[in-house]
Design an enzyme around this catalytic site. Structure first.
Site, PDB file in Angstrom:
ATOM      1  N   GLU A 181       0.322   7.279  16.183  1.00 54.88           N
ATOM      2  CA  GLU A 181      -0.470   6.069  15.956  1.00 54.88           C
ATOM      3  C   GLU A 181      -1.592   5.918  16.963  1.00 54.88           C
ATOM      4  O   GLU A 181      -1.404   6.155  18.170  1.00 54.88           O
ATOM      5  CB  GLU A 181       0.450   4.833  16.034  1.00 54.88           C
ATOM      6  CG  GLU A 181       1.102   4.484  14.714  1.00 54.88           C
ATOM      7  CD  GLU A 181       1.505   3.015  14.677  1.00 54.88           C
ATOM      8  OE1 GLU A 181       2.200   2.559  15.603  1.00 54.88           O
ATOM      9  OE2 GLU A 181       1.112   2.327  13.727  1.00 54.88           O
ATOM     10  N   ASP A 215      -1.829  -5.070  19.030  1.00 58.16           N
ATOM     11  CA  ASP A 215      -3.202  -4.905  18.529  1.00 58.16           C
ATOM     12  C   ASP A 215      -4.234  -5.407  19.536  1.00 58.16           C
ATOM     13  O   ASP A 215      -5.357  -4.913  19.573  1.00 58.16           O
ATOM     14  CB  ASP A 215      -3.358  -5.601  17.177  1.00 58.16           C
ATOM     15  CG  ASP A 215      -2.710  -4.806  16.062  1.00 58.16           C
ATOM     16  OD1 ASP A 215      -2.707  -5.288  14.909  1.00 58.16           O
ATOM     17  OD2 ASP A 215      -2.192  -3.696  16.339  1.00 58.16           O
ATOM     18  N   TYR A 220       0.805  -1.214   0.000  1.00 55.57           N
ATOM     19  CA  TYR A 220       0.000   0.000   0.000  1.00 55.57           C
ATOM     20  C   TYR A 220       0.840   1.267   0.000  1.00 55.57           C
ATOM     21  O   TYR A 220       1.991   1.246   0.456  1.00 55.57           O
ATOM     22  CB  TYR A 220      -0.989   0.011   1.176  1.00 55.57           C
ATOM     23  CG  TYR A 220      -0.420  -0.210   2.543  1.00 55.57           C
ATOM     24  CD1 TYR A 220       0.041  -1.462   2.935  1.00 55.57           C
ATOM     25  CD2 TYR A 220      -0.370   0.814   3.477  1.00 55.57           C
ATOM     26  CE1 TYR A 220       0.547  -1.680   4.216  1.00 55.57           C
ATOM     27  CE2 TYR A 220       0.120   0.601   4.753  1.00 55.57           C
ATOM     28  CZ  TYR A 220       0.568  -0.649   5.102  1.00 55.57           C
ATOM     29  OH  TYR A 220       1.069  -0.867   6.385  1.00 55.57           O
TER      30      TYR A 220
HETATM   31  C1  LIG Z   1       3.274   0.851   9.728  1.00 61.42           C
HETATM   32  C2  LIG Z   1       4.768   0.932   9.888  1.00 61.42           C
HETATM   33  C3  LIG Z   1       5.446   0.129  10.793  1.00 61.42           C
HETATM   34  N1  LIG Z   1       6.805   0.230  10.904  1.00 61.42           N
HETATM   35  C4  LIG Z   1       7.473  -0.665  11.842  1.00 61.42           C
HETATM   36  C5  LIG Z   1       6.968  -0.571  13.275  1.00 61.42           C
HETATM   37  C6  LIG Z   1       7.106  -1.982  13.791  1.00 61.42           C
HETATM   38  O1  LIG Z   1       8.402  -2.192  14.316  1.00 61.42           O
HETATM   39  C7  LIG Z   1       6.962  -2.861  12.559  1.00 61.42           C
HETATM   40  C8  LIG Z   1       5.578  -3.484  12.424  1.00 61.42           C
HETATM   41  O2  LIG Z   1       4.633  -2.439  12.561  1.00 61.42           O
HETATM   42  P1  LIG Z   1       3.116  -2.767  12.817  1.00 61.42           P
HETATM   43  O3  LIG Z   1       3.004  -3.913  13.769  1.00 61.42           O
HETATM   44  O4  LIG Z   1       2.428  -1.472  13.165  1.00 61.42           O
HETATM   45  O5  LIG Z   1       2.655  -3.266  11.373  1.00 61.42           O
HETATM   46  P2  LIG Z   1       1.149  -3.500  10.926  1.00 61.42           P
HETATM   47  O6  LIG Z   1       0.363  -4.141  12.015  1.00 61.42           O
HETATM   48  O7  LIG Z   1       1.204  -4.157   9.601  1.00 61.42           O
HETATM   49  O8  LIG Z   1       0.610  -2.016  10.755  1.00 61.42           O
HETATM   50  C9  LIG Z   1      -0.092  -1.599   9.610  1.00 61.42           C
HETATM   51  O9  LIG Z   1      -1.307  -2.271   9.626  1.00 61.42           O
HETATM   52  C10 LIG Z   1      -2.498  -1.593   9.269  1.00 61.42           C
HETATM   53  C11 LIG Z   1      -3.337  -2.544   8.471  1.00 61.42           C
HETATM   54  C12 LIG Z   1      -2.346  -0.300   8.605  1.00 61.42           C
HETATM   55  O10 LIG Z   1      -3.215   0.152   7.856  1.00 61.42           O
HETATM   56  C13 LIG Z   1      -1.185   0.523   8.893  1.00 61.42           C
HETATM   57  O11 LIG Z   1      -0.617   0.988   7.690  1.00 61.42           O
HETATM   58  C14 LIG Z   1      -0.131  -0.101   9.691  1.00 61.42           C
HETATM   59  O12 LIG Z   1      -0.377   0.310  11.020  1.00 61.42           O
HETATM   60  O13 LIG Z   1       7.193  -1.991  11.430  1.00 61.42           O
HETATM   61  C15 LIG Z   1       7.556   1.109  10.148  1.00 61.42           C
HETATM   62  O14 LIG Z   1       8.790   1.180  10.275  1.00 61.42           O
HETATM   63  N2  LIG Z   1       6.886   1.925   9.262  1.00 61.42           N
HETATM   64  C16 LIG Z   1       5.523   1.857   9.093  1.00 61.42           C
HETATM   65  O15 LIG Z   1       4.985   2.617   8.253  1.00 61.42           O
END
Ligand SMILES: Cc1cn([C@H]2C[C@H](O)[C@@H](COP(=O)(O)OP(=O)(O)O[C@H]3O[C@H](C)C(=O)[C@H](O)[C@H]3O)O2)c(=O)[nH]c1=O
Length: 181
Positions: free
Chosen positions: A143, A170, A132
């Site tokens: 966040e 989450d 995305y």
């Molecule tokens: C989102 C993001 C995360 N990170 C790092 C932070 C954490 O160490 C690791 C995993 O992050 P997170 O657990 O927040 O990843 P998702 O659960 O896939 O989060 C996403 O999931 C939902 C569906 C969304 O729409 C958002 O774009 C985004 O929050 O990546 C980064 O370095 N950059 C980023 O842009």
């Protein structure tokens, strides 16, 4: 590119045009000129993300608050997900309303998620690749989110509860009514 309005203003389902020949299929997955012609939105994306997930994973619902809110153009490169958004824009006519759609490599559909929406998805096929574009940079401090099983929202992730794989982070997200909007 075909565009379908959803019941949530500013949130569109986009199906890029595909060109099939004996080698396979080609499509432009984003073109800012066509996007603006079709949606009326002049959109500059600044960050591309990708996540690869096991069957049963539920990621979200997440959003960034205030001036660092992100509009997203989301799609599935491999596999199948149930994508869900919730309108958390203060004053919106559809505040608290949700929209859900299956996005898959097979259907090639994309969802344009405006700023001010919480976004999440459940993974319906092992090893699904979710890609995305975001129009604002990631900012951990901004966040916020809503827990996946908020009873007021009553979202259908199309997964048996016992199959769900959810991060500790989450599982600690607030209810919609307590979310830091
Ligand atoms: C989102 C993001 C995360 N990170 C790092 C932070 C954490 O160490 C690791 C995993 O992050 P997170 O657990 O927040 O990843 P998702 O659960 O896939 O989060 C996403 O999931 C939902 C569906 C969304 O729409 C958002 O774009 C985004 O929050 O990546 C980064 O370095 N950059 C980023 O842009």
């Amino acid at each position: 590119m075909k565009i379908e309005q959803t019941l949530l203003s500013g949130c569109f389902v986009i199906t890029p045009k595909t060109f099939e020949d004996s080698r396979g299929v080609f499509s432009e997955t984003f073109n800012s000129k066509t996007f603006e012609e079709v949606t009326g939105i002049s959109q500059d994306f600044v960050q591309d993300n990708q996540s690869i997930s096991r069957y049963g994973v539920v990621r979200g619902l997440h959003f960034q608050r205030g001036s660092l809110a992100q509009a997203k153009l989301v799609r599935v490169v491999k596999g199948r997900v149930q994508d869900i958004v919730v309108d958390v824009r203060e004053g919106s006519e559809t505040f608290g309303k949700s929209f859900s759609i299956e996005l898959s490599a097979a259907n090639g559909k994309q969802l344009y998620v405006p700023r001010g929406f919480a976004h999440g998805f459940s993974v319906l096929e092992e090893g699904s690749i979710f890609a995305y574009k975001c129009d604002n940079f990631y900012d951990k401090e901004s966040e916020s989110g809503i827990i996946f099983n908020d009873s007021d929202l009553n979202l259908d992730w199309r997964l048996p509860k016992n199959d769900m794989i959810i991060s500790e982070k989450d599982l600690e997200l607030p209810l919609f009514k307590n979310a830091l909007l």
